[in-house]
Design an enzyme around this catalytic site. Structure first.
Site, PDB file in Angstrom:
ATOM      1  CG  LEU A 223       2.721  18.734 -22.353  1.00 18.09           C
ATOM      2  CD1 LEU A 223       2.154  19.956 -21.634  1.00 18.09           C
ATOM      3  CD2 LEU A 223       2.259  17.444 -21.684  1.00 18.09           C
TER       4      LEU A 223
ATOM      5  NE  ARG B 157      -3.107  29.727 -29.878  1.00 17.27           N
ATOM      6  CZ  ARG B 157      -2.324  29.780 -28.811  1.00 17.27           C
ATOM      7  NH1 ARG B 157      -1.816  30.940 -28.427  1.00 17.27           N
ATOM      8  NH2 ARG B 157      -2.021  28.692 -28.133  1.00 17.27           N
TER       9      ARG B 157
ATOM     10  CD  GLN C 107      -4.947  16.459 -22.477  1.00 18.82           C
ATOM     11  OE1 GLN C 107      -4.276  16.712 -23.492  1.00 18.82           O
ATOM     12  NE2 GLN C 107      -5.336  17.395 -21.650  1.00 18.82           N
TER      13      GLN C 107
ATOM     14  N   GLY D  67      -6.465  21.059 -21.123  1.00 16.81           N
ATOM     15  CA  GLY D  67      -5.393  21.976 -20.745  1.00 16.81           C
ATOM     16  C   GLY D  67      -4.075  21.257 -20.477  1.00 16.81           C
TER      17      GLY D  67
ATOM     18  CG  ASN E  99       1.191  29.359 -29.885  1.00 17.49           C
ATOM     19  OD1 ASN E  99       1.234  28.176 -29.588  1.00 17.49           O
ATOM     20  ND2 ASN E  99       1.636  30.303 -29.087  1.00 17.49           N
TER      21      ASN E  99
ATOM     22  CE  LYS F 277       4.433   7.108 -66.532  1.00 15.70           C
ATOM     23  NZ  LYS F 277       3.092   6.580 -66.809  1.00 15.70           N
TER      24      LYS F 277
ATOM     25  CE1 TYR G 222      -4.693   5.331 -69.855  1.00 20.37           C
ATOM     26  CE2 TYR G 222      -5.184   7.571 -70.545  1.00 20.37           C
ATOM     27  CZ  TYR G 222      -5.509   6.441 -69.800  1.00 20.37           C
ATOM     28  OH  TYR G 222      -6.640   6.432 -69.036  1.00 20.37           O
TER      29      TYR G 222
ATOM     30  NE  ARG H 150       9.989  10.384 -94.205  1.00 20.77           N
ATOM     31  CZ  ARG H 150      11.222  10.465 -93.730  1.00 20.77           C
ATOM     32  NH1 ARG H 150      11.435  10.550 -92.439  1.00 20.77           N
ATOM     33  NH2 ARG H 150      12.241  10.461 -94.547  1.00 20.77           N
TER      34      ARG H 150
HETATM   35  C1  UD1 Z   1       1.755  27.503 -22.941  1.00 20.61           C
HETATM   36  C2  UD1 Z   1       1.852  27.970 -21.492  1.00 20.61           C
HETATM   37  C3  UD1 Z   1       2.415  29.381 -21.465  1.00 20.61           C
HETATM   38  C4  UD1 Z   1       3.772  29.400 -22.157  1.00 20.61           C
HETATM   39  C5  UD1 Z   1       3.679  28.821 -23.562  1.00 20.61           C
HETATM   40  C6  UD1 Z   1       5.087  28.623 -24.130  1.00 20.61           C
HETATM   41  C7  UD1 Z   1       0.029  26.917 -20.240  1.00 20.61           C
HETATM   42  C8  UD1 Z   1      -1.311  27.111 -19.635  1.00 20.61           C
HETATM   43  N1  UD1 Z   1       0.543  27.969 -20.873  1.00 20.61           N
HETATM   44  O1  UD1 Z   1       0.815  28.357 -23.586  1.00 20.61           O
HETATM   45  O2  UD1 Z   1       2.582  29.816 -20.127  1.00 20.61           O
HETATM   46  O3  UD1 Z   1       4.270  30.728 -22.194  1.00 20.61           O
HETATM   47  O4  UD1 Z   1       3.041  27.527 -23.551  1.00 20.61           O
HETATM   48  O5  UD1 Z   1       5.068  28.248 -25.475  1.00 20.61           O
HETATM   49  O6  UD1 Z   1       0.593  25.856 -20.109  1.00 20.61           O
HETATM   50  N2  UD1 Z   1      -1.593  20.551 -25.018  1.00 20.61           N
HETATM   51  C9  UD1 Z   1      -2.030  19.288 -24.658  1.00 20.61           C
HETATM   52  N3  UD1 Z   1      -3.263  19.159 -24.096  1.00 20.61           N
HETATM   53  C10 UD1 Z   1      -4.076  20.212 -23.849  1.00 20.61           C
HETATM   54  C11 UD1 Z   1      -3.620  21.506 -24.224  1.00 20.61           C
HETATM   55  C12 UD1 Z   1      -2.372  21.639 -24.796  1.00 20.61           C
HETATM   56  O7  UD1 Z   1      -1.323  18.304 -24.856  1.00 20.61           O
HETATM   57  O8  UD1 Z   1      -5.188  20.002 -23.341  1.00 20.61           O
HETATM   58  C13 UD1 Z   1      -0.260  20.669 -25.654  1.00 20.61           C
HETATM   59  C14 UD1 Z   1      -0.307  21.290 -27.040  1.00 20.61           C
HETATM   60  O9  UD1 Z   1      -0.433  20.275 -28.031  1.00 20.61           O
HETATM   61  C15 UD1 Z   1       1.026  22.032 -27.128  1.00 20.61           C
HETATM   62  C16 UD1 Z   1       1.360  22.345 -25.668  1.00 20.61           C
HETATM   63  O10 UD1 Z   1       0.515  21.555 -24.881  1.00 20.61           O
HETATM   64  O11 UD1 Z   1       2.049  21.228 -27.657  1.00 20.61           O
HETATM   65  C17 UD1 Z   1       1.155  23.829 -25.332  1.00 20.61           C
HETATM   66  O12 UD1 Z   1      -0.187  24.181 -25.601  1.00 20.61           O
HETATM   67  P1  UD1 Z   1      -0.551  25.597 -26.205  1.00 20.61           P
HETATM   68  O13 UD1 Z   1      -2.019  25.672 -26.365  1.00 20.61           O
HETATM   69  O14 UD1 Z   1       0.285  25.884 -27.391  1.00 20.61           O
HETATM   70  O15 UD1 Z   1      -0.128  26.543 -24.990  1.00 20.61           O
HETATM   71  P2  UD1 Z   1       0.227  28.091 -25.063  1.00 20.61           P
HETATM   72  O16 UD1 Z   1      -1.006  28.874 -25.177  1.00 20.61           O
HETATM   73  O17 UD1 Z   1       1.280  28.337 -26.061  1.00 20.61           O
HETATM   74 CA    CA Z   2       2.276  27.079 -27.632  1.00 19.13          CA
END
Ligand code: UD1
Ligand code: CA
Length: 487
Positions: free
Chosen positions: A31, A38, A96, A101, A251, A375, A411, A464
């Protein structure tokens, strides 16, 4: 709270778990569509580099090293940018859009699995410390437990920010609750979700379909698949990772610094085990792709970045910064020098305080001394420019002596011009070459000359003004200033 779950253990090759793993087809979804709010950055989170390599590539490399071939990356935020940094031949990307989420992100990959029968690993692109062994162990655990859904968990002193693992009285996972949605008792649970899972492929996508965005953030939480599986009476296994650092999620910039510290520390260990001496390891920063040959000694506060390669028996003194450069054997790079996209061949010495800029190529047994800047120039074997010199857009032969304070005036305000100095020339101190200009082999240029025309081979050129002497009358000589008279 209960963490009585099954622990991740080392899987032997001939164990039933390993045999199961070998027989089962595994694929992976990573993902990487989130923005990473953050991080407070214009760059999407998974592209932030650690030791010169984007975070997501660490995850991909670990998955590949664990032997998984089918790999789907979910992109969204800065998708083109993410796609460009991945190896397109081997990684499939899906989009996506919008990003609703982690559960929604997995659903975006569904189309890539229509013909796949087997188990799917899910990982996040923001866990750069993950190692192949952890993935292999997780697959072994999943297979050994005959599980259809396994969550990799870890137990933390401070679980802040992570989803909490709620287990039932038998030790199985009953649900995962995000911190924002947790009550006080749940917040005290120290076993957390790493964001890494393995699931039976068919089950995974059917669970995902049931997820609803009913939580504090209004998002489709992947974590809700645990409760949905339990509702369908499918047991959810929690596999506890012993070394929690390996699954840390990045994060914030604070997490980024912590992950970077670990990766740099792994780099240093690898270098030292490969025969490189680090006088003060903690203060040496070596990027992921840098190579250093054995018996080279690296002093404190040194940074080796990009695709730098350093040969054997070199000495890299304190305060040196080298990026994307090729350094031969027995090269000394002395205190406080900076080398950027440069080549330095065997036996040469650079610095202290030298600056080799892009396309500087220094030959063998040469010397580039203090406060010398080079350079886009080729400097031949055995040539010496020992002090206070600028060599830009030039070709300098071998065994040339460049006197202190020599400058190539390359230059003219509009264009850059070349200076060519052939083999065996002797250039006196404080010479300016008004380029374009060429000095023939074995010529000698008098100190303080401004050279505006080509000089044939074997010639002495001096340009010179002749010195004259005028005797001073009484009272005409230098007087001490008021400033000098102060005590
Ligand atoms: C997530 C988990 C949490 C876990 C933690 C571990 C969920 C809801 N929560 O939280 O339980 O403890 O990881 O590190 O899953 N991403 C997408 N599409 C989206 C949202 C996120 O691809 O719509 C990807 C982000 O790019 C990232 C990963 O999912 O690589 C995790 O997303 P992030 O927002 O970091 O989740 P956490 O709040 O850390
Ligand atoms: Ca995360």
């Amino acid at each position: 709270m209960t963490t009585r779950g099954q622990r991740a253990t080392f899987v032997r090759r001939d164990s039933p778990e390993a045999i199961y793993t070998a027989m089962t087809r595994y694929s992976a979804i990573i993902l990487a569509a989130g923005k990473g709010t953050r991080m407070k950055s214009h760059l999407c989170k998974v592209l932030h580099p650690i030791a010169g390599k984007p975070m997501i590539l660490y995850v991909i490399d670990a998955v590949r090293s664990a032997g998984i071939e089918k790999l789907v990356v979910v992109t969204g935020h800065q998708a083109d940018h993410v796609r460009r940094c991945l190896d397109q031949d081997k990684v499939e990307c899906v989009i996506q859009e919008p990003q609703l989420g982690t559960g929604h992100a997995v659903a975006a990959a569904k189309g890539s699995f229509s013909d796949f029968r087997g188990h799917v690993l899910i990982l996040c692109g923001d866990t750069p410390l993950i190692e192949p062994q952890t993935i292999t162990d997780l697959m072994g655990f999943h297979g050994g437990a005959n599980s259809r859904l396994t969550v990799l968990t870890m137990v933390l002193e401070d679980p802040t920010g992570y989803g909490r693992i709620v287990r039932d009285e038998t030790g199985r996972v009953s649900r995962i609750v995000e911190e924002r949605d947790a009550d006080d008792e749940e917040k005290r649970i120290r076993e957390v979700n790493t964001g890494i899972y393995v699931a039976d492929c068919g089950l995974l996508f059917s669970l995902i379909e049931a997820i609803r965005p009913e939580n504090a953030q209004g998002e489709y939480y992947l974590t809700d698949m645990a409760a949905e599986a339990v509702r369908r009476q499918i047991p959810v296994h929690g596999c506890v990772l012993r070394e929690s650092l390996l699954a840390m999620g990045v994060n914030t910039r604070i997490d980024l610094a912590e992950a970077s510290r670990e990766i740099w520390s792994r780099r240093r260990r690898r270098l030292m085990l490969g025969g490189v001496t680090l006088l003060d390891p903690e203060s040496v920063f070596v990027d992921n792709e840098v190579e250093v040959a054995p018996d080279t000694v690296i002093h404190h506060t040194v940074t080796l970045a990009g695709k730098t390669r350093i040969g054997r028996d070199c000495v890299i003194e304190p305060g040196v910064f080298i990026r994307d450069s090729l350094i031969g054997d027995r090269v000394n790079v002395l205190l406080g020098s900076r080398l950027d996209c440069a080549v330095v061949e065997d036996g040469t010495s650079v610095g202290p305080m030298a600056h080799l800029r892009p396309e500087a190529r220094i030959g063998k047994n040469a010397r580039i001394g203090n406060f010398v800047e080079v350079k886009k120039s080729v400097v031949g074997d055995g040539t010496k420019a020992a002090h206070l010199t600028y060599l830009g857009d030039s070709t300098i032969g071998s065994d040339v002596n460049i006197g202190c304070g020599t400058i190539t005036c390359n230059y003219d305000g509009k264009k850059k011009h070349r200076t060519v100095i052939h083999d065996g020339c002797f250039i006196g101190s404080d010479v300016q070459f008004i380029a374009p200009v060429e000095i023939g082999e074995g010529s000698l240029i008098g100190a303080g000359s401004t050279i505006t025309r080509n000089v044939p081979p074997g010639t002495l050129a001096v340009s010179r003004a002749r010195q004259k002497e005028y005797p001073l009358r009484r009272g005409q000589g230098p007087k001490p200033s008021d400033e000098d008279k102060k005590p």
